[in-house]
Design an enzyme around this catalytic site. Sequence first.
Site, PDB file in Angstrom:
ATOM      1  N   HIS A 137       0.871  -1.183   0.000  1.00 36.55           N
ATOM      2  CA  HIS A 137       0.000   0.000   0.000  1.00 36.55           C
ATOM      3  C   HIS A 137       0.906   1.231   0.000  1.00 36.55           C
ATOM      4  O   HIS A 137       2.007   1.199   0.546  1.00 36.55           O
ATOM      5  CB  HIS A 137      -0.830  -0.052   1.285  1.00 36.55           C
ATOM      6  CG  HIS A 137      -1.926   0.961   1.373  1.00 36.55           C
ATOM      7  ND1 HIS A 137      -1.703   2.267   1.709  1.00 36.55           N
ATOM      8  CD2 HIS A 137      -3.266   0.843   1.202  1.00 36.55           C
ATOM      9  CE1 HIS A 137      -2.855   2.915   1.734  1.00 36.55           C
ATOM     10  NE2 HIS A 137      -3.825   2.082   1.428  1.00 36.55           N
ATOM     11  N   ASP A 214       3.074  -3.919   8.156  1.00 32.28           N
ATOM     12  CA  ASP A 214       1.886  -3.097   7.933  1.00 32.28           C
ATOM     13  C   ASP A 214       0.692  -4.024   8.164  1.00 32.28           C
ATOM     14  O   ASP A 214       0.350  -4.837   7.308  1.00 32.28           O
ATOM     15  CB  ASP A 214       1.922  -2.556   6.500  1.00 32.28           C
ATOM     16  CG  ASP A 214       0.581  -1.979   6.056  1.00 32.28           C
ATOM     17  OD1 ASP A 214      -0.406  -2.100   6.794  1.00 32.28           O
ATOM     18  OD2 ASP A 214       0.544  -1.414   4.953  1.00 32.28           O
ATOM     19  N   GLN A 217      -4.448  -4.637   7.090  1.00 33.61           N
ATOM     20  CA  GLN A 217      -5.391  -5.676   6.668  1.00 33.61           C
ATOM     21  C   GLN A 217      -5.237  -6.935   7.510  1.00 33.61           C
ATOM     22  O   GLN A 217      -6.199  -7.667   7.706  1.00 33.61           O
ATOM     23  CB  GLN A 217      -5.182  -6.015   5.192  1.00 33.61           C
ATOM     24  CG  GLN A 217      -5.420  -4.851   4.246  1.00 33.61           C
ATOM     25  CD  GLN A 217      -6.877  -4.404   4.225  1.00 33.61           C
ATOM     26  OE1 GLN A 217      -7.787  -5.188   4.467  1.00 33.61           O
ATOM     27  NE2 GLN A 217      -7.100  -3.129   3.940  1.00 33.61           N
ATOM     28  N   LYS A 240     -10.396  -0.649  10.391  1.00 37.26           N
ATOM     29  CA  LYS A 240     -10.423  -1.844   9.532  1.00 37.26           C
ATOM     30  C   LYS A 240     -10.952  -3.057  10.285  1.00 37.26           C
ATOM     31  O   LYS A 240     -11.116  -4.123   9.709  1.00 37.26           O
ATOM     32  CB  LYS A 240      -9.016  -2.181   9.024  1.00 37.26           C
ATOM     33  CG  LYS A 240      -8.289  -1.058   8.318  1.00 37.26           C
ATOM     34  CD  LYS A 240      -8.673  -0.926   6.885  1.00 37.26           C
ATOM     35  CE  LYS A 240      -7.688   0.004   6.177  1.00 37.26           C
ATOM     36  NZ  LYS A 240      -8.176   0.435   4.881  1.00 37.26           N
ATOM     37  N   CYS A 380      -4.586   2.226  -3.789  1.00 34.10           N
ATOM     38  CA  CYS A 380      -3.330   2.732  -3.189  1.00 34.10           C
ATOM     39  C   CYS A 380      -2.211   1.708  -3.379  1.00 34.10           C
ATOM     40  O   CYS A 380      -1.372   1.522  -2.488  1.00 34.10           O
ATOM     41  CB  CYS A 380      -3.502   3.063  -1.713  1.00 34.10           C
ATOM     42  SG  CYS A 380      -4.655   4.383  -1.415  1.00 34.10           S
TER      43      CYS A 380
HETATM   44  N1  PLP Z   1      -1.821  -0.520   4.538  1.00 30.11           N
HETATM   45  C1  PLP Z   1      -2.782  -1.258   3.984  1.00 30.11           C
HETATM   46  C2  PLP Z   1      -2.454  -2.639   3.501  1.00 30.11           C
HETATM   47  C3  PLP Z   1      -4.065  -0.751   3.873  1.00 30.11           C
HETATM   48  O1  PLP Z   1      -5.026  -1.491   3.325  1.00 30.11           O
HETATM   49  C4  PLP Z   1      -4.341   0.548   4.347  1.00 30.11           C
HETATM   50  C5  PLP Z   1      -5.677   1.145   4.176  1.00 30.11           C
HETATM   51  O2  PLP Z   1      -6.368   0.853   3.244  1.00 30.11           O
HETATM   52  C6  PLP Z   1      -3.298   1.266   4.940  1.00 30.11           C
HETATM   53  C7  PLP Z   1      -2.051   0.701   5.016  1.00 30.11           C
HETATM   54  C8  PLP Z   1      -3.515   2.627   5.497  1.00 30.11           C
HETATM   55  O3  PLP Z   1      -4.394   2.576   6.566  1.00 30.11           O
HETATM   56  P1  PLP Z   1      -4.969   3.920   7.202  1.00 30.11           P
HETATM   57  O4  PLP Z   1      -5.518   4.705   6.043  1.00 30.11           O
HETATM   58  O5  PLP Z   1      -6.026   3.462   8.144  1.00 30.11           O
HETATM   59  O6  PLP Z   1      -3.846   4.605   7.863  1.00 30.11           O
END
Ligand code: PLP
Length: 422
Positions: A137, A214, A217, A240, A380
Site C-alpha cells: 500500500h 503493515d 489488513q 479496519k 493505493c
Molecule cells: N496498509 C494497507 C495494507 C491498507 O489497506 C491501508 C488502508 O487501506 C493502509 C495501510 C492505510 O491505513 P490507514 O488509512 O487506516 O492509515
Amino acid sequence: MDLSVSSDLASIPGSSLDVERIRADFPILGQEVNGHPLVYLDNAATTQKPQAVLDAIQDYYRTGNANVHRGIHELSRRATDAFEGARGRVARFLGTQDPSEVVWTRGTTEGINLVASTWGDAHVGRGDEILLSEMEHHSNIVPWQLLAARTGARLRYIPVTDEGTLALEALDDLLSERTRLVAIGHVSNALGTIHPVAEIAERAHEAGALLLVDGAQGAAHHPVDVGVLGADFYAFSGHKLCGPTGIGALWGRRELLEAMPPYQGGGEMISVVERDSSSWADLPHKFEAGTPNIAGAIGLAAALDYLEGVGTDAVLVHEQSLVAYALDRMEEIPGIRLFGPRDPEKRAGVVSFLMGDAHAHDISTILDTEGVAIRAGHHCAQLLMRRYGVAATARASFYLYNTREEVDRLLAGLETVRKIFA
Ligand code: PLP
C-alpha cells in the site's frame, strides 16, 4: 421490510459464525441503498461498526468525558483508566504483555510514518537499504521514499509472482548487510494475499535487518501475535476491524522504542521543559504529543472485545469460505480476469477482478445502482497495478457480517455489467 438474512444463509460451509446474529449487531446493514437492501463489500477500505462500539463511544462522551493524565478529579481518573485500559486491551490483542510498547496513532499510516521519521532518521544513512514489496500500500512506500530522499538510502522491492504472491526466492539477492529494515504488509489490501510474515522476519533478522509489518489488513482478519510473527514493529488501524476511524496503534519492541527520538513535540510527551531543551516522558507517552483520541481508543477496545467474542480465527475462515464461493462462480463469467491466488486459504476476504472491456469504475457504478458497494481503483497500490499492466481493478472485500446471499447479489450485478458491455 425485513432485511435480515435467512437462516439457511447464516450457516456457511466452513464457517462457524452465526452471521444472522452478527448482522443484527450492525445497525447500518439494515438499510436500503438505491432501492435495494445494502450489500456492503468494501470492507478492505473500512468496516462497519457494531452497536457495542457505538455504545462505548457514546457512553464515554455521556458519562466519562475528561482529558486524560492531567486532572486530579474523578472524571479525569475515569477517562484515564478507560484510555489506559484500552491500551492494555490492544497489547493483549497483539499477544504482548507490555502496554507501554503500544503507541496510539491515527492509524497504520501514522504508525509507519512515525517509524520512518524517528527510527529511520536515527538509523538509516546513505547507501543503506530498505526492502519493501511491489504489493505494498502507498502508506508502506511513500514514508520510506521520504526517508530515502532525506538520507540517501535506497529502496528495493520484493517482486510479485503472476499468481499474486511474493517471490521470496528473490530475498537471496535482495537481503544484504546493507538492509536496515524490511517493511511488508501482513495481508494485501489489493489481492487479499496473506504473506508468510514469520518466514520473512527470520530472513530479515538473519541479514541483521528489522521487520516492520503493515498490519492494516492483517489485524482485521487474523489473530495477531507479534512474537510469533517475529515482528519488530506492527502498525494497524482501528477502522479496519470494526473500530472507529482516526485511531490505531503502533507496537514496537521496547528497546527499539526507547532508543528512538520523539515523533512530535507538545504536551504530555515531556518530562521536563527548559528554555532551550526538554527531556522526554517514559514510553509510550514520549510518542503521544497532545490530547489523544480518547473516545477512539475506547471504541477500538470495544471493537477488539467484540471480535474476540466472535472469535478472530472464525472470521478468517468465514471470509475464506465466501472467497471460495465467489471465485468458483466468478470463474464462469465470460471475459473475467481474477487477480490473486486461486487457493482461498492463501488469502483473506478480498476478490479483485476485471471484466472484458468494462472499466473498474463502470463495474462499481453499475453495482451501486443495485445496492452493492465495492471499491474500484488502484487501491493505493499503483506498483502492483503496474505489475499486472492495469490501471485499476474492481475489488469486493468481505467481512464477518457478509453472506453467500450477498455474494449472489454481487454475481447478479456482474451479470448486469456483462449484458451492458456485451
Ligand atoms: N496498509 C494497507 C495494507 C491498507 O489497506 C491501508 C488502508 O487501506 C493502509 C495501510 C492505510 O491505513 P490507514 O488509512 O487506516 O492509515
